[in-house]
Scaffold this motif. Structure first.
Motif, short mmCIF file in Angstrom:
data_model
loop_
_atom_site.label_atom_id
_atom_site.label_comp_id
_atom_site.label_asym_id
_atom_site.label_seq_id
_atom_site.Cartn_x
_atom_site.Cartn_y
_atom_site.Cartn_z
N ALA A 273 -19.86 6.24 6.84
CA ALA A 273 -18.77 6.93 7.54
C ALA A 273 -17.68 5.96 7.99
CB ALA A 273 -19.32 7.71 8.74
N ALA A 274 -18.10 4.81 8.47
CA ALA A 274 -17.11 3.82 8.92
C ALA A 274 -16.33 3.27 7.72
CB ALA A 274 -17.79 2.69 9.69
N ALA A 275 -17.00 3.08 6.61
CA ALA A 275 -16.30 2.61 5.41
C ALA A 275 -15.27 3.64 4.96
CB ALA A 275 -17.30 2.34 4.29
N LEU A 276 -15.65 4.91 5.06
CA LEU A 276 -14.71 5.95 4.65
C LEU A 276 -13.54 6.08 5.63
CD1 LEU A 276 -14.11 8.04 2.47
CD2 LEU A 276 -15.25 9.73 3.91
N ASP A 277 -13.83 5.87 6.91
CA ASP A 277 -12.73 5.83 7.89
C ASP A 277 -11.66 4.85 7.43
OD1 ASP A 277 -13.65 7.60 9.81
OD2 ASP A 277 -14.64 6.05 11.03
N GLU A 278 -12.14 3.67 7.10
CA GLU A 278 -11.21 2.61 6.71
C GLU A 278 -10.48 2.99 5.42
OE1 GLU A 278 -12.99 -1.42 6.86
OE2 GLU A 278 -11.72 -1.80 5.10
N ALA A 279 -11.23 3.49 4.47
CA ALA A 279 -10.63 3.86 3.19
C ALA A 279 -9.57 4.94 3.37
CB ALA A 279 -11.71 4.36 2.22
N THR A 280 -9.88 5.93 4.22
CA THR A 280 -8.95 7.02 4.43
C THR A 280 -7.69 6.54 5.15
OG1 THR A 280 -10.83 8.53 4.63
CG2 THR A 280 -8.69 9.37 5.32
N GLU A 281 -7.90 5.70 6.15
CA GLU A 281 -6.74 5.21 6.92
C GLU A 281 -5.76 4.43 6.03
OE1 GLU A 281 -8.65 3.08 10.08
OE2 GLU A 281 -9.42 4.96 10.95
N GLN A 282 -6.31 3.72 5.07
CA GLN A 282 -5.45 2.96 4.16
C GLN A 282 -4.46 3.88 3.45
OE1 GLN A 282 -5.59 -0.26 3.82
NE2 GLN A 282 -7.56 -0.78 4.75
N ILE A 283 -4.97 5.02 3.05
CA ILE A 283 -4.10 5.94 2.31
C ILE A 283 -3.18 6.69 3.28
CG2 ILE A 283 -4.06 8.07 0.94
CD1 ILE A 283 -6.29 7.06 -0.71
N GLN A 284 -3.75 7.12 4.40
CA GLN A 284 -2.92 7.85 5.37
C GLN A 284 -1.76 6.99 5.87
OE1 GLN A 284 -6.05 8.93 8.08
NE2 GLN A 284 -6.44 10.92 7.08
N ALA A 285 -2.03 5.70 6.02
CA ALA A 285 -0.98 4.81 6.53
C ALA A 285 0.22 4.75 5.59
CB ALA A 285 -1.54 3.41 6.75
N ALA A 286 -0.04 5.02 4.32
CA ALA A 286 1.04 4.93 3.33
C ALA A 286 1.85 6.22 3.22
CB ALA A 286 0.47 4.55 1.97
N GLY A 287 1.40 7.26 3.89
CA GLY A 287 2.16 8.50 3.82
C GLY A 287 1.24 9.70 3.67
N SER A 288 1.83 10.88 3.76
CA SER A 288 1.05 12.11 3.68
C SER A 288 0.58 12.37 2.25
CB SER A 288 1.91 13.30 4.12
OG SER A 288 1.30 14.53 3.76
N ALA A 289 -0.55 13.08 2.14
CA ALA A 289 -1.06 13.50 0.83
C ALA A 289 -0.03 14.37 0.11
CB ALA A 289 -2.36 14.29 1.01
N GLN A 290 0.91 14.95 0.86
CA GLN A 290 1.91 15.81 0.23
C GLN A 290 3.32 15.22 0.32
OE1 GLN A 290 1.44 19.96 1.18
NE2 GLN A 290 -0.63 20.00 0.36
N ASP A 291 3.36 13.91 0.45
CA ASP A 291 4.65 13.21 0.42
C ASP A 291 4.93 12.85 -1.03
OD1 ASP A 291 6.58 11.25 0.33
OD2 ASP A 291 5.80 10.14 2.04
N GLU A 292 6.00 13.43 -1.61
CA GLU A 292 6.15 13.22 -3.05
C GLU A 292 6.60 11.81 -3.41
OE1 GLU A 292 9.57 15.13 -5.10
OE2 GLU A 292 9.60 16.41 -3.30
N GLY A 293 7.06 11.06 -2.40
CA GLY A 293 7.44 9.68 -2.68
C GLY A 293 6.25 8.72 -2.62
N ARG A 294 5.11 9.20 -2.17
CA ARG A 294 3.95 8.32 -2.02
C ARG A 294 3.02 8.48 -3.21
NH1 ARG A 294 -1.38 9.91 0.50
NH2 ARG A 294 -1.53 10.22 -1.73
N THR A 295 3.12 7.58 -4.15
CA THR A 295 2.25 7.70 -5.33
C THR A 295 1.54 6.39 -5.63
OG1 THR A 295 4.03 7.07 -6.83
CG2 THR A 295 3.74 9.42 -6.44
N GLU A 296 0.35 6.52 -6.16
CA GLU A 296 -0.44 5.38 -6.62
C GLU A 296 -0.60 4.27 -5.60
OE1 GLU A 296 1.09 4.41 -10.58
OE2 GLU A 296 -0.45 5.73 -11.35
N VAL A 297 -0.83 4.68 -4.38
CA VAL A 297 -1.21 3.69 -3.37
C VAL A 297 -2.50 3.01 -3.83
CG1 VAL A 297 -2.00 3.40 -0.98
CG2 VAL A 297 -0.26 5.14 -1.54
#
Lengths: 258, 258, 258, 258
Positions: free
Chosen positions: C96-120
């Motif tokens: 769970a803690a590993a996934l927290d970190e993994a998820t935060e990495q992507i969230q920090a780069a923008g929303s899942a529905q931000d069309e400018g955020r690709t291939e993080v």
């Protein structure tokens, strides 16, 4: 007797493969062969046949598949692949003439590398009550496993198969307006007009004289490519059991009935 | 400079395709092309190249993939397909000699149509510190879209491409022990020994004299097929921009360094 | 003991599925499940595990796969699909803690529905000499075929399986920071921290009390998810033969050795 | 108003996955999800819907697909996969009753783990002139991206979605004989009998009370699952624009016309 052929052309594919930079070859190979596989399932489950030919341009026998089916195919490709496809439909007495028409439909709409030309759907399918008969000839190499696969290195086996294909495809095209496709192993499937057993014997003789490879052939006919092709496979099995080189699925006498 | 090639042969495939009765051609086409696609992903993501050649026999450049990788491939095929594959690995200075060895490994274990011979894994991969360099040449047809695709019916375009392939494959095999594969569109990829620009020019001249089709070629080298092939694609782009017919990714002077 | 997890998120997928109009559901299903299948082959052949979870967000155990491997995955998806993927990598003691970190990495780069955020591609893989052990628990339902599949209508069977999954997933998450995934049939695979047999027994008791479904579990560990998962499958077979409900692949005494 | 459902069951799948030894999980995942994808293409391109549910047992809405189509599906699976499938067809006023019938057809022929029971094809499709209307409800979670995906770790987002699914599936099954399937993201598709907007509002209220997740729903109807489902997607878009939680594709007044 009329054949309906569809030319399937990936839109603007060449430029796409190198934009913004060349794409990994194995990804391109994967994408192409899976697209072909999907077309084989879509068209095959409707009784048709599709051949990979150049992969970026594929040729299908589509008797019985109307405009709605063609449109559904385009939509499904667009929804699942990074590319789109244009479709040209042609119908004529000989396969070559049908393909002429199918190709012209697409060419008239623009170049294969015109990026503004996407998802063309042109040409008229046969009316559903058209009296369509498809003739399919299934060739293979006599004892390819014994003579080549188990003896030579694989590339040299392949050279022999390839020679026989190159020779047969040109002969059948020029002599009869038939379209022949390598389909793997030592198998070549030809979409043909109605031809006599003698004509097939001459084709086989031609290939043997030209490149020294001995073929045999089973010929079938039916309202769909699958029906015709399946009958051809059975006829080819007959060749195997009888040791003959040309077999028709039905007694030749019967062919006059059409 | 050593190439590692793997021959991938579907076990007892011919008989399977007609047992208990001939199987639907479009299902066979789907199965074959998806198997190839899966191999392209597996091998491609490890830096290798695989070519569909006859589909029931496929040829791969597998530098860097050891026995464990080959075994994993066999297991994965067995778990997901109705068929199994045998693998023969060969290594030599020229691609043709490597394939000789790879093919003999499988042939020694039995016929391709021996139903008791399944999942052969034979031959020795290169040791991981071997100094392997792969040379890949990527050929295409000059202005294929303008001269053929946009002008002729698709089968006639295909005949021209096919002729150029048949001519090149035989020439490269005989003159240099190189193995050339049609990979779709107007593209041919050859796995080569080290060759001079002059040798490539002669190959292109041969094809033009023989069948009247004008090719050009980009040549790359690298420790894996992907590295070499990718460099070759860039070199081919150079041909396009420069209007030349042979380009090497690195200045030819440097080739002496190996 | 450290687990490396990767969150795989399709970029801007929701909007894509309805632009310019809603896309055919069966095409979306096909695209999603084939993308998952390709990830399963890519990651699986490198010793990892990937779970489809929501399909637009998938969770993978990627010990041993570095940045280059993650990048190769992104490139291959981009070359073959109409969508791209972002990847976040996290490492920690509990899944769970590993996934927290993994998820935060992507969230920090923008929303899942931000069309400018690709291939993080964010987050650091474990160093290759890290002492990583993965614990995998493979649960199934006792006699699911006899009690459900052969007795109830399929949806009602499915309801029982689904209930057991919903109950187990929440319990394991809260009690242990473990991540449990339904993988088809009556099977649930959990990525766990190190847990005692007693802890597994309590989880099984909890599910039986909560929703009345009897589970059993085989537990394995290894340096990769595959090694651990394979050991877990063998342990689950032991349950079947012994009639027990918790089995570890190795004698529990040994676990102290790590 | 009658629905035709087909239960698709992989024959003897459990034992196959562990014979002769457990198979690699990622290969099983790949095989299952590709089989599902192929069914989605086959059934979807004929206007139907198929849901992966447990993967070894899948449930399809097959209005308009007759015995020949079902047989073709079985043949195609047999030709391309290492497993075979049994099919049970049921028709009734409510989806649950149709599935009862479909399931009984297969159960009557033997256990799911009886290795002698393969490729059952049982049950009668609707006659082609039957007056069939399918009702499809497409639910999603209000602002799932903003509330969950962009906020929580992915597993915790998944837990919320999973809870809402578990709650809705049981409610709809018990209250209405409707069958609800999670289809990825935050989407649930339910095959329903004819229901009032009030009934849908109650279902949504139930889920919110039960697990605290807010759903909305678009409802469509049509002669095929695709037509109904596509109308439902448009209705769901209406919810998005209007900020409402229940929308029917057609003005409710019109529903009385049937």
């Amino acid at each position: 007797m009329t054949t309906q052929l569809t030319l399937i052309q990936i839109d603007n594919y060449g430029p796409w493969t190198v934009t913004p930079e060349p794409r990994r070859e194995m990804d391109l190979q994967t994408m192409q062969s899976r697209l072909f596989a999907d077309l084989a399932q879509f068209i095959g489950s409707r009784g048709g046949y599709v051949f990979f030919s150049r992969f970026d341009n594929m040729i299908a026998v589509t008797n019985g598949i109307g405009r709605a089916g063609h449109k559904a195919l385009q939509e499904s490709v667009r929804n699942r692949y990074p590319v789109t496809v244009s479709l040209g439909i042609g119908t004529a007495e000989t396969p070559a003439a049908a393909l002429d028409e199918a190709t012209e439909q697409i060419q008239a709409a623009g170049s294969a590398q015109d990026e503004g030309r996407t998802e063309v759907l042109a040409g008229e399918p046969l009316s559903t009550d058209a009296d369509a008969t498809t003739h399919i000839a299934h060739f293979d190499v006599n004892d390819a496993t014994g003579k080549y696969t188990d003896q030579l290195n694989e590339f040299d086996s392949f050279i022999h198969i390839e020679r026989s294909y190159a020779s047969l495809m040109e002969y059948m095209r020029e002599a009869h307006g038939a379209l022949s496709f390598f389909v793997g192993g030592d198998n070549i499937i030809a979409v043909c007009p109605e031809l006599s057993p003698e004509a097939y014997r001459e084709a086989i003789d031609h290939v043997e004289d030209d490149v020294g490879v001995e073929l045999k052939v089973g010929v079938g006919r039916g309202t769909t490519a699958h029906d015709a092709g399946y009958a051809a496979k059975h006829a080819l099995e007959d060749c195997r059991y009888e040791g003959t080189i040309v077999e028709f699925d039905h007694p030749q006498a019967a062919t006059g009935d059409d």
